[in-house]
Design a protein around this motif. Structure first.
Motif, PDB file in Angstrom:
ATOM      1  N   HIS A   1       0.587  -1.181   0.036  1.00  0.00           N
ATOM      2  CA  HIS A   1      -0.067  -0.020   0.137  1.00  0.00           C
ATOM      3  C   HIS A   1       0.716   1.053   0.020  1.00  0.00           C
ATOM      4  CE1 HIS A   1      -3.905  -2.135   0.404  1.00  0.00           C
ATOM      5  NE2 HIS A   1      -3.099  -3.167   1.314  1.00  0.00           N
ATOM      6  N   CYS A   2       2.003   1.096   0.483  1.00  0.00           N
ATOM      7  CA  CYS A   2       2.788   2.352   0.254  1.00  0.00           C
ATOM      8  C   CYS A   2       4.002   2.132  -0.512  1.00  0.00           C
ATOM      9  CB  CYS A   2       3.549   2.573   1.793  1.00  0.00           C
ATOM     10  SG  CYS A   2       2.577   2.601   3.306  1.00  0.00           S
ATOM     11  N   GLY A   3       4.063   1.148  -1.172  1.00  0.00           N
ATOM     12  CA  GLY A   3       5.028   1.044  -2.249  1.00  0.00           C
ATOM     13  C   GLY A   3       6.463   1.156  -1.934  1.00  0.00           C
ATOM     14  N   LEU A   4       6.845   0.789  -0.829  1.00  0.00           N
ATOM     15  CA  LEU A   4       7.986   0.802  -0.235  1.00  0.00           C
ATOM     16  C   LEU A   4       8.790  -0.285  -0.595  1.00  0.00           C
ATOM     17  CD1 LEU A   4       7.352   2.270   3.110  1.00  0.00           C
ATOM     18  CD2 LEU A   4       8.262   3.617   1.302  1.00  0.00           C
ATOM     19  N   GLN A   5      10.087  -0.286  -0.489  1.00  0.00           N
ATOM     20  CA  GLN A   5      11.029  -1.459  -0.628  1.00  0.00           C
ATOM     21  C   GLN A   5      12.429  -1.291   0.232  1.00  0.00           C
ATOM     22  OE1 GLN A   5      11.848  -1.932  -4.974  1.00  0.00           O
ATOM     23  NE2 GLN A   5      12.924   0.404  -4.651  1.00  0.00           N
ATOM     24  N   LYS A   6      13.307  -2.574   0.093  1.00  0.00           N
ATOM     25  CA  LYS A   6      14.360  -2.336   0.815  1.00  0.00           C
ATOM     26  C   LYS A   6      15.295  -1.434   0.492  1.00  0.00           C
ATOM     27  CE  LYS A   6      18.420  -5.380   1.742  1.00  0.00           C
ATOM     28  NZ  LYS A   6      19.067  -6.559   1.307  1.00  0.00           N
ATOM     29  N   GLY A   7      15.876  -0.833   1.680  1.00  0.00           N
ATOM     30  CA  GLY A   7      16.597   0.570   1.438  1.00  0.00           C
ATOM     31  C   GLY A   7      15.871   1.649   1.512  1.00  0.00           C
ATOM     32  N   ASP A   8      14.551   1.884   1.284  1.00  0.00           N
ATOM     33  CA  ASP A   8      14.013   3.033   1.474  1.00  0.00           C
ATOM     34  C   ASP A   8      13.821   3.587   3.020  1.00  0.00           C
ATOM     35  OD1 ASP A   8      13.261   3.337  -1.161  1.00  0.00           O
ATOM     36  OD2 ASP A   8      11.259   2.399  -1.044  1.00  0.00           O
ATOM     37  N   ARG A   9      13.570   4.769   3.214  1.00  0.00           N
ATOM     38  CA  ARG A   9      13.613   5.283   4.477  1.00  0.00           C
ATOM     39  C   ARG A   9      12.353   5.947   4.876  1.00  0.00           C
ATOM     40  NH1 ARG A   9      18.709   9.380   3.748  1.00  0.00           N
ATOM     41  NH2 ARG A   9      20.446   7.514   4.001  1.00  0.00           N
ATOM     42  N   VAL A  10      11.824   5.726   6.119  1.00  0.00           N
ATOM     43  CA  VAL A  10      10.464   5.886   6.748  1.00  0.00           C
ATOM     44  C   VAL A  10      10.810   6.612   7.875  1.00  0.00           C
ATOM     45  CG1 VAL A  10       8.483   4.673   7.544  1.00  0.00           C
ATOM     46  CG2 VAL A  10       9.531   4.051   5.554  1.00  0.00           C
TER      47      VAL A  10
ATOM     48  N   VAL B   1      12.919 -10.610   4.376  1.00  0.00           N
ATOM     49  CA  VAL B   1      14.106 -10.126   3.413  1.00  0.00           C
ATOM     50  C   VAL B   1      15.511 -10.429   4.061  1.00  0.00           C
ATOM     51  CG1 VAL B   1      14.515  -7.830   4.304  1.00  0.00           C
ATOM     52  CG2 VAL B   1      14.845  -8.513   1.951  1.00  0.00           C
ATOM     53  N   LYS B   2      16.223 -10.930   3.194  1.00  0.00           N
ATOM     54  CA  LYS B   2      17.747 -11.332   3.613  1.00  0.00           C
ATOM     55  C   LYS B   2      18.524 -10.062   3.679  1.00  0.00           C
ATOM     56  CE  LYS B   2      21.165 -14.993   2.650  1.00  0.00           C
ATOM     57  NZ  LYS B   2      21.524 -15.913   1.531  1.00  0.00           N
ATOM     58  N   THR B   3      19.154  -9.957   4.768  1.00  0.00           N
ATOM     59  CA  THR B   3      19.946  -8.672   5.076  1.00  0.00           C
ATOM     60  C   THR B   3      21.218  -9.207   5.797  1.00  0.00           C
ATOM     61  OG1 THR B   3      18.896  -8.313   7.273  1.00  0.00           O
ATOM     62  CG2 THR B   3      18.150  -7.058   5.402  1.00  0.00           C
ATOM     63  N   LYS B   4      22.216  -8.249   5.362  1.00  0.00           N
ATOM     64  CA  LYS B   4      23.719  -8.408   5.744  1.00  0.00           C
ATOM     65  C   LYS B   4      23.781  -8.041   6.993  1.00  0.00           C
ATOM     66  CE  LYS B   4      26.194  -9.320   1.392  1.00  0.00           C
ATOM     67  NZ  LYS B   4      27.520  -9.021   0.753  1.00  0.00           N
ATOM     68  N   LEU B   5      24.798  -8.322   7.791  1.00  0.00           N
ATOM     69  CA  LEU B   5      24.864  -7.738   9.521  1.00  0.00           C
ATOM     70  C   LEU B   5      25.433  -6.251   9.176  1.00  0.00           C
ATOM     71  CD1 LEU B   5      25.285  -9.198  11.903  1.00  0.00           C
ATOM     72  CD2 LEU B   5      27.655  -8.827  11.788  1.00  0.00           C
ATOM     73  N   GLN B   6      25.812  -5.557   7.950  1.00  0.00           N
ATOM     74  CA  GLN B   6      26.213  -4.238   7.816  1.00  0.00           C
ATOM     75  C   GLN B   6      25.167  -3.453   7.024  1.00  0.00           C
ATOM     76  OE1 GLN B   6      28.693  -2.798   9.699  1.00  0.00           O
ATOM     77  NE2 GLN B   6      28.941  -4.790  10.876  1.00  0.00           N
ATOM     78  N   ASP B   7      24.076  -4.086   6.967  1.00  0.00           N
ATOM     79  CA  ASP B   7      22.964  -3.445   6.045  1.00  0.00           C
ATOM     80  C   ASP B   7      22.417  -2.358   6.963  1.00  0.00           C
ATOM     81  OD1 ASP B   7      23.566  -4.557   3.526  1.00  0.00           O
ATOM     82  OD2 ASP B   7      21.665  -5.963   3.746  1.00  0.00           O
ATOM     83  N   PRO B   8      22.194  -1.397   6.445  1.00  0.00           N
ATOM     84  CA  PRO B   8      21.595  -0.059   7.337  1.00  0.00           C
ATOM     85  C   PRO B   8      20.170  -0.448   7.757  1.00  0.00           C
ATOM     86  CG  PRO B   8      21.476   0.422   5.100  1.00  0.00           C
ATOM     87  CD  PRO B   8      22.393  -0.556   5.066  1.00  0.00           C
ATOM     88  N   MET B   9      19.868  -0.284   8.949  1.00  0.00           N
ATOM     89  CA  MET B   9      18.418  -0.671   9.609  1.00  0.00           C
ATOM     90  C   MET B   9      17.851   0.304  10.156  1.00  0.00           C
ATOM     91  SD  MET B   9      17.956  -3.833  12.807  1.00  0.00           S
ATOM     92  CE  MET B   9      18.813  -2.633  13.826  1.00  0.00           C
ATOM     93  N   MET B  10      18.385   1.311  10.905  1.00  0.00           N
ATOM     94  CA  MET B  10      17.798   2.212  11.570  1.00  0.00           C
ATOM     95  C   MET B  10      18.727   3.528  11.543  1.00  0.00           C
ATOM     96  SD  MET B  10      15.784   0.608  14.876  1.00  0.00           S
ATOM     97  CE  MET B  10      14.440   2.003  15.203  1.00  0.00           C
ATOM     98  N   ALA B  11      17.853   4.718  11.843  1.00  0.00           N
ATOM     99  CA  ALA B  11      18.617   5.899  11.884  1.00  0.00           C
ATOM    100  C   ALA B  11      18.417   6.707  12.916  1.00  0.00           C
ATOM    101  CB  ALA B  11      18.853   6.545  10.408  1.00  0.00           C
ATOM    102  N   PHE B  12      18.833   7.620  13.648  1.00  0.00           N
ATOM    103  CA  PHE B  12      18.449   8.391  14.589  1.00  0.00           C
ATOM    104  C   PHE B  12      18.946   9.867  14.500  1.00  0.00           C
ATOM    105  CE2 PHE B  12      18.193   4.032  16.188  1.00  0.00           C
ATOM    106  CZ  PHE B  12      17.076   4.124  16.930  1.00  0.00           C
TER     107      PHE B  12
END
Length: 580
Positions: free
Chosen positions: A108-117, A216-227
């Motif tokens: 419904h939001c059209g988001l995908q891996k790597g997009d920021r929310v 989804v399959k993610t690597k240990l160093q893939d970005p996950m959250m930002a503050f």
């Protein structure tokens, strides 16, 4: 299984039942199946997986353990609103609901891996649900406090280029005002009742969403959250964390700041917009299989906190020093904490006298910790460790914390310098990836082989680290370097002082002198201010070195604070130096 949220009203008669042979730590992540399924990487003396996703490798594993009877039949999330509303989800229910939420974000939001929310929600169950959903989809989540203004929201939208924002109807007008020039923002999602033009309703979509979703399959160093940093010394920066820095760190380190089991109930009172909420009420307690307790807390008020601790079997509480300073001002004899055994303070230094008052009134110690948005926990007083009041404890694994001089030389014990983390030859797991889209600021955090925290401190002969102050908070008066925290602590020991903030003030003779801004206790507000000033000055002289006493003093109604409750000394300093 029901998929109700805040409308789910339950009783509070539940108690823990611990099955035999309970696994207190998700050791499958260090043995099998992770090492059998994935190629592993070396990190110092430990093997780390190349691929890791907190949702599938932690939350779903606890869900399976529930099914197999290897975890107590207790909630993963226990939420109350203080008005009779209550939600309790098992890990299995959390998993099913977060898969539905993942489909809402994707379909419904059209988001995908790597997009920021950007997610700006108060302490409601949807925050935990959306966070888990973002982990499942690889969408990068950017939490924000619900106290953000339209200007704050606009800054964060423009800095992050977020494609979606999730909030409540209360903040929707501010978002609409801020989003007018943010053409990259494609979707606005409302996680509350009601309708608004241009907005999708999260709860309505959740009910209709399918529950099938493959993580989804993610690597240990893939970005996950930002503050976004608190911005006490400049514009907020967006510190981006990886799956490993937040999700895997509490698993790989056996001796960690949070010592919990699946039989514990953890209550972190932090606002959902800050990293301590993610660490203290999501990643770390759930990594250990504990129950996360949440109170809606529209206002942090002492009676509510004390009644909740008395009524519910909470075993662990994490709060800012402001919380404990507030609680000790109450008569605690009428409250009995049947289950509470572990109290943690973090966010800023805790005054030793507050620790002593809490101990004398409750019989409980306060274990102080120290960390940053960029680092998570840097130092802590671990359970069972000797507490030295005023100290932040010792370095948390895997950090090598040193006190260094301006040339990055490691200083001997008791010598004041900059608090720094060794990052070369290998960057430790737990440290943020970078300031997103800001390589210059990222590079400026390192000097030689160290990450520079921007804080000053000293280390004693036993390895305990003592906070002195921010680099720009230090007062240099006639060649004497004075940390504001020690002076503030001394002032707070006087019954006349409710709150205090200390900054530098210009002086023709000494260059700078110490100035204290003081909020008086109710019983002292009518007293003669000149006499009280002299009394407080003499009080500080007796408790600290004579040169540290505040030569200037101003009595104020309140102190400027960040939305997390931290005193903004920089605002007071600007006022003093004519830069306001």
């Amino acid at each position: 299984m029901k998929t109700l949220l805040r409308s789910q009203i339950l009783t509070s008669s539940w108690r823990f039942k611990s099955p035999p042979g309970l696994l207190h730590r998700p050791c499958w992540l260090l043995n099998t199946p992770i090492s059998a399924q994935y190629r592993v990487l070396r990190h110092r003396d430990q093997q780390l997986p190349e691929y890791f996703n907190y949702a599938s490798d932690v939350l779903d594993k606890w869900s399976q353990m529930e099914k197999d009877g290897k975890r107590p039949s207790n909630p993963a999330l226990w939420w109350i609103n203080g008005r009779g509303g209550e939600v309790r989800w098992s890990f299995e229910e959390l998993g099913a609901l977060s898969r539905k939420a993942a489909n809402v974000l994707l379909d419904h939001c059209g988001l995908q891996k790597g997009d920021r929310v950007i997610i700006v929600l108060p302490r409601i169950p949807e925050w935990w649900l959306v966070t888990a959903a973002c982990l499942r989809t690889g969408i990068i989540l950017i939490p924000g406090t619900s106290q953000l203004t339209a200007k704050d929201i606009q800054y964060r939208l423009q800095a992050s280029k977020a494609k979606c924002i999730i909030t409540t109807d209360a903040l929707a007008p501010a978002v609409d005002s801020a989003a007018a020039d943010c053409h990259f923002l494609k979707t606005k999602l409302m996680a509350s009742e009601g309708k608004r033009e241009g907005w999708l309703n999260f709860n309505g979509l959740l009910k209709e969403a399918p529950s099938d979703h493959t993580c989804v399959k993610t690597k240990l160093q893939d970005p996950m959250m930002a503050f976004f940093t608190s911005g006490t010394t400049g514009s907020p920066k967006m510190a981006e964390h990886s799956q490993g820095s937040l999700g895997f760190r509490p698993i790989v380190n056996d001796r960690y700041w949070l010592d919990l089991t699946p039989m514990d109930i953890m209550w972190c009172t932090a606002d959902t917009g800050w990293v301590v909420a993610a660490i203290g009420s999501f990643f770390d307690p759930w990594a250990l299989g504990s129950c996360v307790f949440v109170h809606r807390l529209p206002q942090v008020e002492s009676t509510t906190i004390l009644n909740t601790l008395s009524r519910f079997p909470i075993t662990t509480i994490l709060g800012a020093p402001t919380l404990f300073r507030m609680l000790v001002q109450n008569d605690l004899t009428s409250y009995k904490f049947m289950s509470l055994k572990y109290c943690i303070s973090g966010g800023e230094p805790l005054n030793p006298e507050v620790m002593e008052q809490w101990k004398s009134k409750t019989g409980l110690d306060i274990y102080e910790m120290y960390g940053q948005t960029e680092t998570g926990m840097i130092c802590s007083n671990l359970r069972g460790m000797k507490i030295k009041p005023g100290s932040m404890g010792k370095a948390c694994a895997p950090y090598d914390v040193q006190i260094i001089d301006e040339n990055t030389n490691v200083l001997p014990s008791e010598k004041e310098g900059e608090i720094a983390i060794k990052v070369k030859p290998e960057r430790p797991l737990g440290l943020f990836l970078h300031y997103a889209d800001n390589p210059e600021k990222t590079a400026a955090t390192e000097r030689g082989s160290f990450y520079i925290t921007g804080d000053r401190g000293k280390k004693d002969k036993d390895g305990y680290i003592w906070f002195v102050g921010r680099n720009d908070d230090i007062i240099n008066s006639s060649g004497y370097r004075i940390g504001p925290f020690e002076v503030e602590s001394a002032l707070l020991e006087h019954p006349a002082v409710a709150e205090a903030a200390v900054v530098s003030s210009p002086d023709q003779l000494r260059g700078e002198v110490v100035k204290a801004f003081v909020v008086l206790s109710l019983n002292y507000m009518s007293q003669d201010k000149e006499k009280l000033t002299h009394e407080l000055q003499e009080h500080v002289k007796k408790l600290t070195a004579p040169y540290k006493y505040p030569r200037k003093m101003e009595f104020v109604q309140e102190l400027p604070k960040t939305i997390t409750g931290k005193i903004q000394r920089n605002e007071l300093r600007k006022k003093e130096w004519g830069n306001a």
